[in-house]
Design a protein around this motif. Sequence first.
Motif, mmCIF file in Angstrom:
data_model
loop_
_atom_site.group_PDB
_atom_site.id
_atom_site.type_symbol
_atom_site.label_atom_id
_atom_site.label_comp_id
_atom_site.label_asym_id
_atom_site.label_seq_id
_atom_site.Cartn_x
_atom_site.Cartn_y
_atom_site.Cartn_z
ATOM 1 N N GLU A 110 12.958 -8.420 -31.418
ATOM 2 C CA GLU A 110 13.309 -7.011 -31.478
ATOM 3 C C GLU A 110 14.821 -6.889 -31.601
ATOM 4 O O GLU A 110 15.559 -7.477 -30.815
ATOM 5 N N ASN A 111 15.260 -6.143 -32.578
ATOM 6 C CA ASN A 111 16.676 -5.880 -32.764
ATOM 7 C C ASN A 111 17.189 -5.081 -31.571
ATOM 8 O O ASN A 111 16.473 -4.249 -31.020
ATOM 9 N N ILE A 112 18.423 -5.324 -31.175
ATOM 10 C CA ILE A 112 19.000 -4.637 -30.021
ATOM 11 C C ILE A 112 18.921 -3.111 -30.169
ATOM 12 O O ILE A 112 18.750 -2.393 -29.182
ATOM 13 N N LYS A 113 18.989 -2.616 -31.392
ATOM 14 C CA LYS A 113 18.890 -1.167 -31.624
ATOM 15 C C LYS A 113 17.503 -0.642 -31.257
ATOM 16 O O LYS A 113 17.349 0.494 -30.834
ATOM 17 N N GLU A 114 16.497 -1.489 -31.424
ATOM 18 C CA GLU A 114 15.134 -1.090 -31.115
ATOM 19 C C GLU A 114 14.908 -0.940 -29.613
ATOM 20 O O GLU A 114 14.024 -0.199 -29.187
ATOM 21 N N VAL A 115 15.689 -1.652 -28.815
ATOM 22 C CA VAL A 115 15.548 -1.562 -27.360
ATOM 23 C C VAL A 115 15.743 -0.118 -26.914
ATOM 24 O O VAL A 115 14.964 0.417 -26.121
ATOM 25 N N ARG A 116 16.766 0.517 -27.433
ATOM 26 C CA ARG A 116 17.032 1.921 -27.073
ATOM 27 C C ARG A 116 15.949 2.833 -27.645
ATOM 28 O O ARG A 116 15.476 3.744 -26.972
ATOM 29 N N ARG A 117 15.541 2.586 -28.873
ATOM 30 C CA ARG A 117 14.546 3.452 -29.514
ATOM 31 C C ARG A 117 13.195 3.406 -28.821
ATOM 32 O O ARG A 117 12.461 4.367 -28.846
ATOM 33 N N ARG A 118 12.864 2.284 -28.227
ATOM 34 C CA ARG A 118 11.564 2.181 -27.557
ATOM 35 C C ARG A 118 11.583 2.800 -26.171
ATOM 36 O O ARG A 118 10.598 2.760 -25.452
ATOM 37 N N GLY A 119 12.742 3.358 -25.779
ATOM 38 C CA GLY A 119 12.797 4.099 -24.531
ATOM 39 C C GLY A 119 13.336 3.321 -23.349
ATOM 40 O O GLY A 119 13.086 3.700 -22.203
ATOM 41 N N ALA A 120 14.082 2.262 -23.601
ATOM 42 C CA ALA A 120 14.675 1.511 -22.496
ATOM 43 C C ALA A 120 15.639 2.405 -21.732
ATOM 44 O O ALA A 120 16.281 3.280 -22.311
ATOM 45 N N SER A 121 15.735 2.168 -20.439
ATOM 46 C CA SER A 121 16.639 2.971 -19.622
ATOM 47 C C SER A 121 18.090 2.662 -19.997
ATOM 48 O O SER A 121 18.399 1.603 -20.533
ATOM 49 N N GLU A 122 18.960 3.596 -19.676
ATOM 50 C CA GLU A 122 20.388 3.402 -19.933
ATOM 51 C C GLU A 122 20.895 2.175 -19.180
ATOM 52 O O GLU A 122 21.723 1.415 -19.681
ATOM 53 N N LEU A 123 20.369 1.973 -17.978
ATOM 54 C CA LEU A 123 20.759 0.820 -17.164
ATOM 55 C C LEU A 123 20.377 -0.494 -17.841
ATOM 56 O O LEU A 123 21.169 -1.436 -17.884
ATOM 57 N N GLU A 124 19.179 -0.553 -18.414
ATOM 58 C CA GLU A 124 18.739 -1.768 -19.106
ATOM 59 C C GLU A 124 19.606 -2.051 -20.333
ATOM 60 O O GLU A 124 20.040 -3.175 -20.556
ATOM 61 N N VAL A 125 19.880 -1.012 -21.126
ATOM 62 C CA VAL A 125 20.726 -1.186 -22.314
ATOM 63 C C VAL A 125 22.117 -1.625 -21.901
ATOM 64 O O VAL A 125 22.698 -2.551 -22.486
ATOM 65 N N THR A 126 22.686 -1.008 -20.876
ATOM 66 C CA THR A 126 24.020 -1.366 -20.398
ATOM 67 C C THR A 126 24.058 -2.806 -19.900
ATOM 68 O O THR A 126 24.993 -3.541 -20.170
ATOM 69 N N ARG A 127 23.016 -3.224 -19.199
ATOM 70 C CA ARG A 127 22.944 -4.595 -18.697
ATOM 71 C C ARG A 127 22.934 -5.606 -19.833
ATOM 72 O O ARG A 127 23.670 -6.600 -19.821
ATOM 73 N N ILE A 128 22.174 -5.322 -20.866
ATOM 74 C CA ILE A 128 22.094 -6.223 -22.025
ATOM 75 C C ILE A 128 23.444 -6.286 -22.743
ATOM 76 O O ILE A 128 23.962 -7.354 -23.020
ATOM 77 N N VAL A 129 24.001 -5.120 -23.027
ATOM 78 C CA VAL A 129 25.282 -5.078 -23.756
ATOM 79 C C VAL A 129 26.382 -5.738 -22.945
ATOM 80 O O VAL A 129 27.188 -6.511 -23.474
ATOM 81 N N THR A 130 26.443 -5.484 -21.648
ATOM 82 C CA THR A 130 27.465 -6.095 -20.796
ATOM 83 C C THR A 130 27.335 -7.608 -20.797
ATOM 84 O O THR A 130 28.334 -8.324 -20.885
ATOM 85 N N ALA A 131 26.118 -8.103 -20.717
ATOM 86 C CA ALA A 131 25.899 -9.554 -20.724
ATOM 87 C C ALA A 131 26.299 -10.169 -22.067
ATOM 88 O O ALA A 131 26.791 -11.278 -22.131
ATOM 89 N N LEU A 132 26.087 -9.432 -23.155
ATOM 90 C CA LEU A 132 26.426 -9.943 -24.476
ATOM 91 C C LEU A 132 27.929 -9.926 -24.736
ATOM 92 O O LEU A 132 28.442 -10.764 -25.441
ATOM 93 N N VAL A 133 28.606 -8.952 -24.172
ATOM 94 C CA VAL A 133 30.037 -8.824 -24.394
ATOM 95 C C VAL A 133 30.761 -9.674 -23.382
ATOM 96 O O VAL A 133 31.632 -10.405 -23.582
#
Length: 133
Positions: A110-133
């Motif tokens: 799943e593309n990272i953009k799809e994570v948000r589109r499928r309804g992931a919480s803001e906390l989950e998206v932030t956790r993923i992005v923070t870990a990647l950066v």
Amino acid sequence: GGRVEEVEGVVKVQHRHVERSLLIDIGASQIVALLASFAFPHLFQDMRVVVKDLSVLTRAELDFRIEAQSQATARELLAASELGGAVFVPEVFPALATRRVLGMEYVEGENIKEVRRRGASELEVTRIVTALV
């Protein structure tokens, strides 16, 4: 003699006119930066330095061998992070990495953009992005 392993892969190929077009754009940007720094020195005193730095980065992006090294490093670091096992960076095939061609394994996911589109919480998206950066 040796056994050959079959792996599904993808190949990224740089269009033959991309380098020429980007070099023209870089040259034009350098001219604009020079003119702006002379016409409005109080507004654009650092513009030539910024354009030069972007030029170096852009030229590096044109060489897929550099991208292959960066991708291999990112793969190792991500595998060792808290996201290892959940987020994957495809393995590069070094024998298929040239200046204009990059071969790598195909990773279904799943593309990272799809994570948000499928309804992931803001906390989950932030956790993923923070870990990647």
